[in-house]
Design a protein around this motif. Structure first.
Motif, PDB file in Angstrom:
ATOM      1  N   PRO A 112       0.805  -1.229   0.000  1.00  0.00           N
ATOM      2  CA  PRO A 112       0.000   0.000   0.000  1.00  0.00           C
ATOM      3  C   PRO A 112       0.835   1.275   0.000  1.00  0.00           C
ATOM      4  O   PRO A 112       0.427   2.282  -0.606  1.00  0.00           O
ATOM      5  N   ALA A 113       2.001   1.254   0.649  1.00  0.00           N
ATOM      6  CA  ALA A 113       2.846   2.453   0.678  1.00  0.00           C
ATOM      7  C   ALA A 113       3.402   2.757  -0.707  1.00  0.00           C
ATOM      8  O   ALA A 113       3.512   3.934  -1.097  1.00  0.00           O
ATOM      9  N   ARG A 114       3.744   1.736  -1.467  1.00  0.00           N
ATOM     10  CA  ARG A 114       4.275   1.945  -2.821  1.00  0.00           C
ATOM     11  C   ARG A 114       3.170   2.435  -3.763  1.00  0.00           C
ATOM     12  O   ARG A 114       3.401   3.314  -4.597  1.00  0.00           O
ATOM     13  N   MET A 115       1.984   1.877  -3.622  1.00  0.00           N
ATOM     14  CA  MET A 115       0.873   2.361  -4.439  1.00  0.00           C
ATOM     15  C   MET A 115       0.523   3.796  -4.067  1.00  0.00           C
ATOM     16  O   MET A 115       0.224   4.628  -4.938  1.00  0.00           O
ATOM     17  N   ALA A 116       0.586   4.130  -2.783  1.00  0.00           N
ATOM     18  CA  ALA A 116       0.310   5.504  -2.361  1.00  0.00           C
ATOM     19  C   ALA A 116       1.327   6.461  -2.975  1.00  0.00           C
ATOM     20  O   ALA A 116       0.972   7.578  -3.381  1.00  0.00           O
ATOM     21  N   ALA A 117       2.594   6.040  -3.055  1.00  0.00           N
ATOM     22  CA  ALA A 117       3.614   6.885  -3.679  1.00  0.00           C
ATOM     23  C   ALA A 117       3.329   7.080  -5.162  1.00  0.00           C
ATOM     24  O   ALA A 117       3.462   8.192  -5.693  1.00  0.00           O
ATOM     25  N   LEU A 118       2.921   6.014  -5.848  1.00  0.00           N
ATOM     26  CA  LEU A 118       2.577   6.115  -7.265  1.00  0.00           C
ATOM     27  C   LEU A 118       1.429   7.100  -7.463  1.00  0.00           C
ATOM     28  O   LEU A 118       1.494   7.985  -8.331  1.00  0.00           O
ATOM     29  N   ARG A 119       0.394   6.981  -6.664  1.00  0.00           N
ATOM     30  CA  ARG A 119      -0.754   7.875  -6.811  1.00  0.00           C
ATOM     31  C   ARG A 119      -0.375   9.315  -6.476  1.00  0.00           C
ATOM     32  O   ARG A 119      -0.841  10.251  -7.131  1.00  0.00           O
ATOM     33  N   ALA A 120       0.485   9.491  -5.491  1.00  0.00           N
ATOM     34  CA  ALA A 120       0.918  10.843  -5.137  1.00  0.00           C
ATOM     35  C   ALA A 120       1.718  11.471  -6.277  1.00  0.00           C
ATOM     36  O   ALA A 120       1.546  12.660  -6.592  1.00  0.00           O
ATOM     37  N   MET A 121       2.578  10.691  -6.914  1.00  0.00           N
ATOM     38  CA  MET A 121       3.333  11.212  -8.059  1.00  0.00           C
ATOM     39  C   MET A 121       2.402  11.576  -9.200  1.00  0.00           C
ATOM     40  O   MET A 121       2.595  12.575  -9.889  1.00  0.00           O
ATOM     41  N   GLY A 122       1.374  10.753  -9.394  1.00  0.00           N
ATOM     42  CA  GLY A 122       0.424  11.027 -10.456  1.00  0.00           C
ATOM     43  C   GLY A 122      -0.358  12.316 -10.247  1.00  0.00           C
ATOM     44  O   GLY A 122      -0.902  12.871 -11.211  1.00  0.00           O
ATOM     45  N   GLN A 123      -0.409  12.795  -9.018  1.00  0.00           N
ATOM     46  CA  GLN A 123      -1.132  14.033  -8.714  1.00  0.00           C
ATOM     47  C   GLN A 123      -0.235  15.267  -8.795  1.00  0.00           C
ATOM     48  O   GLN A 123      -0.731  16.388  -8.691  1.00  0.00           O
ATOM     49  N   THR A 124       1.066  15.074  -8.969  1.00  0.00           N
ATOM     50  CA  THR A 124       1.969  16.223  -9.035  1.00  0.00           C
ATOM     51  C   THR A 124       1.855  16.905 -10.395  1.00  0.00           C
ATOM     52  O   THR A 124       1.486  16.286 -11.395  1.00  0.00           O
ATOM     53  N   SER A 125       2.196  18.171 -10.408  1.00  0.00           N
ATOM     54  CA  SER A 125       2.168  18.942 -11.655  1.00  0.00           C
ATOM     55  C   SER A 125       3.585  19.120 -12.193  1.00  0.00           C
ATOM     56  O   SER A 125       4.513  19.382 -11.418  1.00  0.00           O
ATOM     57  N   PRO A 126       3.757  19.013 -13.516  1.00  0.00           N
ATOM     58  CA  PRO A 126       5.065  19.294 -14.103  1.00  0.00           C
ATOM     59  C   PRO A 126       5.361  20.777 -14.253  1.00  0.00           C
ATOM     60  O   PRO A 126       6.381  21.163 -14.825  1.00  0.00           O
TER      61      PRO A 126
END
Length: 284
Positions: free
Chosen positions: A185-199
């Motif tokens: 779950p921690a790795r999936m949470a990191a993936l989702r958090a990265m997906g929410q970042t803006s470039p």
């Protein structure tokens, strides 16, 4: 051998092989340094010292961080370069392409060149026409959205199936490893958090980059309706004359996995030129 360094907020893992000028490899979100498994041996054979990094939240680096922005990842990559004794060229894919841009703008003495593979380096605009006209783009965005909303490992794997149209021989094994990793779950949470970042933070730095930049896009990348146009937009935002775009026909979002030979053929001359211009080092 895996090495780890402590940075603010956690540990960053990487391995180092080869001798010569330093090349730092940084993968995309939800992945690990294994993403570059086909590229590393060729870069070492070409005369480079290669540091292959697990970015924050991924691989053997710490899973949980306060933030996963491109600026944060840039700081981690600069810490690796300084630990190993740079300067270096950073090769960054997807989110790490944007991070490489930030690192180069912040520290041109540490970063003498950047290779961006399918990079998210500019603020993105919603493109309803592109979604309607391009089925691959529409499917890719739908699968990414499902992963983001549900934290769904199967949705991520379906996205990868589209984003890597030409599968490597070890894909079944690699896919299973990615699934096991993201079941945490921690790795999936990191993936989702990265997906929410803006470039946008990376895009703001493009005009401030002073070192050479190579952008590599694939025409079958589902992340954009028109991958070539995205690459051209990155080049146009740089200072005149320092950027070059290369487009690999039929490649998806992971050209280094699908077409490692073509990526290496593009990267090695660029690396030699960047080190010669930036450090005065002789070609490897």
């Amino acid at each position: 051998m895996v090495e780890k360094i402590q940075v603010q907020g956690g540990e960053i893992a990487f391995d180092v092989v080869g001798d010569g000028p330093l090349v730092v490899l940084a993968h995309g979100m939800g992945d690990s340094r294994r993403s570059y498994r086909f590229v590393v041996p060729s870069l070492v054979a070409a005369g480079f010292r290669v540091a292959n990094v697990d970015i924050r939240g991924c691989g053997e680096s710490s899973a949980t961080w306060a933030s996963y922005s491109r600026g944060d990842i840039a700081g981690d990559l600069l810490a690796v370069i300084r630990h190993l004794g740079g300067p270096a060229v950073i090769v960054g894919q997807s989110i790490s392409g944007g991070a490489a841009t930030v690192a180069a703008a912040r520290a041109p003495h540490d970063v003498v060149g950047v290779v961006e593979l399918a990079p998210f380096t500019r603020a993105q605009r919603f493109d309803p026409v592109g979604l309607i006209r391009h089925a691959r783009h529409r499917k890719g965005m739908t699968r990414l959205a499902t992963m983001m909303l549900r934290g769904s490992v199967p949705a991520w794997l379906r996205y990868l199936d589209l984003a890597i149209p030409q599968k490597p021989a070890d894909w079944a094994q690699e896919q299973a490893g990615i699934a096991r990793h993201l079941a945490d779950p921690a790795r999936m949470a990191a993936l989702r958090a990265m997906g929410q970042t803006s470039p946008a933070d990376a895009g703001e730095q493009l005009p401030h980059v002073t070192v050479p930049v190579l952008v590599v896009m694939g025409t079958a990348d589902p992340d954009w309706a028109d991958p070539r146009a995205e690459g051209e937009g990155v080049i146009a935002a740089l200072r005149p004359g320092i950027g070059r775009l290369a487009v690999i026909e039929g490649a998806g979002h992971y050209p280094h996995v699908e077409r490692p030979g073509e990526v290496v053929d593009l990267a090695v001359p660029f690396l030699r030129s960047a080190f010669s211009i930036g450090t005065g080092a002789a070609d490897a």
